[in-house]
Design a protein around this motif. Structure first.
Motif: not given
Ligand SMILES: [Zn+2]
Ligand SMILES: [Zn+2]
Lengths: 143, 384
Positions: A100, A104-106, A108-110, A112-113, B15, B53-56, B291, B293
């Motif tokens: 912590q 991060a909020r939102g 997270l996969s986005r 990753m780009k 995703y 996308g929960h496991l990125p 996830t 976060n």
């Protein structure tokens, strides 16, 4: 002593770096992220965000300060020193999320780009610090 | 070294995109790697978490991180496997040299974790390519494919009498679930609760039974999962959609709570439930994967004043070369059930349907079954 002792110092240094990132080839990644990415800082308290622009604009995103007026997709909250070390490439994001140090909020996969391209971006921050006369900060923070 | 070949694989392009079953390029195994022609592959909740996308993990990705098949080719330096060996494929290729491996937690291997997060081998390469770009395997595995090139340390030989479908489950679900129970503080005669009875939770129940739990309470909203939980060894099945799960657990334990509570879903509120369900002095163990976060809120006073422990278990603390033979031995003595865990089997072309079922009607373990015909002939051109 924190690296950035006032909100203004953080905004000047990190904000200036973000301004520079608008013009690098990786800036287009903001379109793959697909929304505004906000950095919320503690110690000192301030916030900066990358706001995507239409593809016809001069740069893929603009840098904005203060409370957002548009919807934010992703938020990364951290203290100023952690942010500084992150852009130097000294923060393992996976570990920082688990501890912590970065919250991060939102979706997270986005984000990753961006992650596969961070190794190309980190040296830009070190160069930038040299350019603005803060080469002494490059090796300064604990890794 | 042989040339690259074309194989069919189930790919997540990005995703929240539909699964694409398509032809990709697979390079020959390099030093320390083997090429496994897959016969069966498990469908795990983590596959679903990658899709949402929960496991990125990096995309495009070949899904699947457990499987079984036949070794077809071995790279340099591989001594414990030969072409023709029947094997199961797992997903944490412990390096044996990093701090965690050396200090007895190979499930946390630094190199295996880095490879899982980056999708790349330690030298930055990938053995899979699609549209002239790198294609990443799920956790150095990528078993939803006709073949996979994987680190030899992910691969363990299996006996001739263990069918491929059953062996595939050993790759993730069984090691994760049974391992979590076997390495928990659970003592013979203890009472345990298992929250979430999917592929992993059902195996926690089996592990708790093997370890000697006297009473196993299973919590799951799906009737099929509760039914399976009883088959695996649970004594009571609680439907949280019909009754408050915590009240039910307390009612069944003289209001004391359980000695050990396992969470096998990966939802913060269920981790908090596991903590609440543990007795004073008891232990709650998070096994499901939330996830990255996510945060959980629990009563802070309970740590000191009630000596409660909240801990986690990754991959059941398992090390495939050590644990898979032991699990097979338990299966041979009818202490470990494998066949009854298997619900539905899908062809590779139906991988999208398999995922849909996983996300909407999860029950037991489903499999992707790959026809066992030979892999297409080598191609001369690399990087198709
Ligand atoms: Zn799994
Ligand atoms: Zn290691």
């Amino acid at each position: 002593m924190p690296i950035f002792d006032t909100p203004e110092a953080l905004e000047t240094i990190l904000g200036g770096f973000f301004e520079r990132l608008r013009f690098v080839e990786q800036a287009y990644l903001i379109y793959q992220i697909g929304g505004t990415m906000e950095f919320v800082f503690r110690k000192p308290d301030t916030r900066i965000r990358w706001v995507p622009q239409p593809k016809t604009a001069a740069t893929p995103f603009t840098v904005a300060y203060g409370v957002p007026t548009e919807p934010v997709l992703l938020t990364f909250e951290q203290d100023g020193d952690t942010a500084h070390r992150f852009w130097l490439g000294r923060v393992n994001l996976q570990q920082a999320l688990a501890r912590q140090q970065v919250v991060a909020r939102g979706p997270l996969s986005r984000a990753m780009k961006l992650i596969p391209h961070l190794d190309e971006i980190y040296p830009l921050y070190a160069h930038y610090l040299e350019d603005v006369g803060h080469a002494e900060w490059i090796g300064g923070a604990r890794s | 070294m042989s040339a690259s070949r074309l194989i069919r694989a189930a790919i997540l392009p990005d995703y929240d995109q539909p699964i694409e079953v398509t032809t990709v390029t697979l390079d020959a195994p390099q030093h320390g790697e083997v090429l496994v022609r897959l016969v069966a592959a498990g469908v795990c909740h983590s596959d679903g978490h990658v899709v949402t996308g929960h496991l990125p993990l990096p995309t495009p990705i070949v899904l699947g991180h457990e499987g079984a098949g036949v070794v077809e080719e071995v790279g340099m330096g591989v001594t414990h496997l030969r072409p023709g060996d029947r094997v199961m494929v797992s997903w944490i290729p412990a390096c044996g040299h990093c701090w965690w491996c050396v200090n007895g937690q190979p499930e946390l291997c630094e190199q295996a974790n880095t490879s899982a997060v980056s999708g790349e081998r330690p030298d930055g390469s990938t053995r899979l390519h699609w549209h002239n770009a790198p294609l990443y395997p799920f956790s150095s595995a990528g078993t939803w494919a006709e073949a996979a090139v994987v680190p030899a340390t992910s691969v363990v030989p299996i006996p001739d009498h263990l069918p491929y479908a059953e062996a595939a489950l050993l790759g993730c679900a069984v090691q994760t679930g049974v391992g979590a129970a076997l390495r928990s503080p659970l003592r013979p005669g203890d009472t345990v609760a298992v929250i979430g009875c999917g592929g992993v939770g059902l195996n926690i129940i089996q592990g708790a039974r093997i370890r000697g739990a006297s009473t196993i309470l299973a919590v799951d909203p799906a009737a099929e999962n509760r039914e399976l939980a009883l088959i695996m060894g649970a004594h009571h099945a609680i439907n949280p959609a019909q009754e408050d799960a915590l009240t039910a657990v307390l009612d069944l334990t003289d209001d004391r709570g359980v000695d050990v509570a396992f969470e096998a879903v990966g939802q913060p509120e269920l981790i908090a439930l596991a903590f609440a369900a543990a007795r004073r002095g008891g232990t709650a163990i998070a096994v499901g994967v939330p996830t990255p976060n996510a945060t959980v809120s629990v009563n802070a006073f309970a740590f000191a004043s009630q000596e409660k422990t909240l801990t986690g278990s990754w991959f059941g603390g398992s090390y495939a070369p050590r644990d898979v033979p032991r699990l097979i031995a338990l299966w041979e003595r009818q202490q470990l059930q494998l066949t009854s865990l298997i619900r539905r089997q899908y062809s590779l072309d139906a991988a999208g349907e398999a995922l849909y079922q996983l996300l909407h009607h999860p029950a037991g373990r489903n499999l992707i079954t790959l026809h066992s015909s030979p892999v297409p002939p080598d191609i001369s051109e690399k990087g198709a």
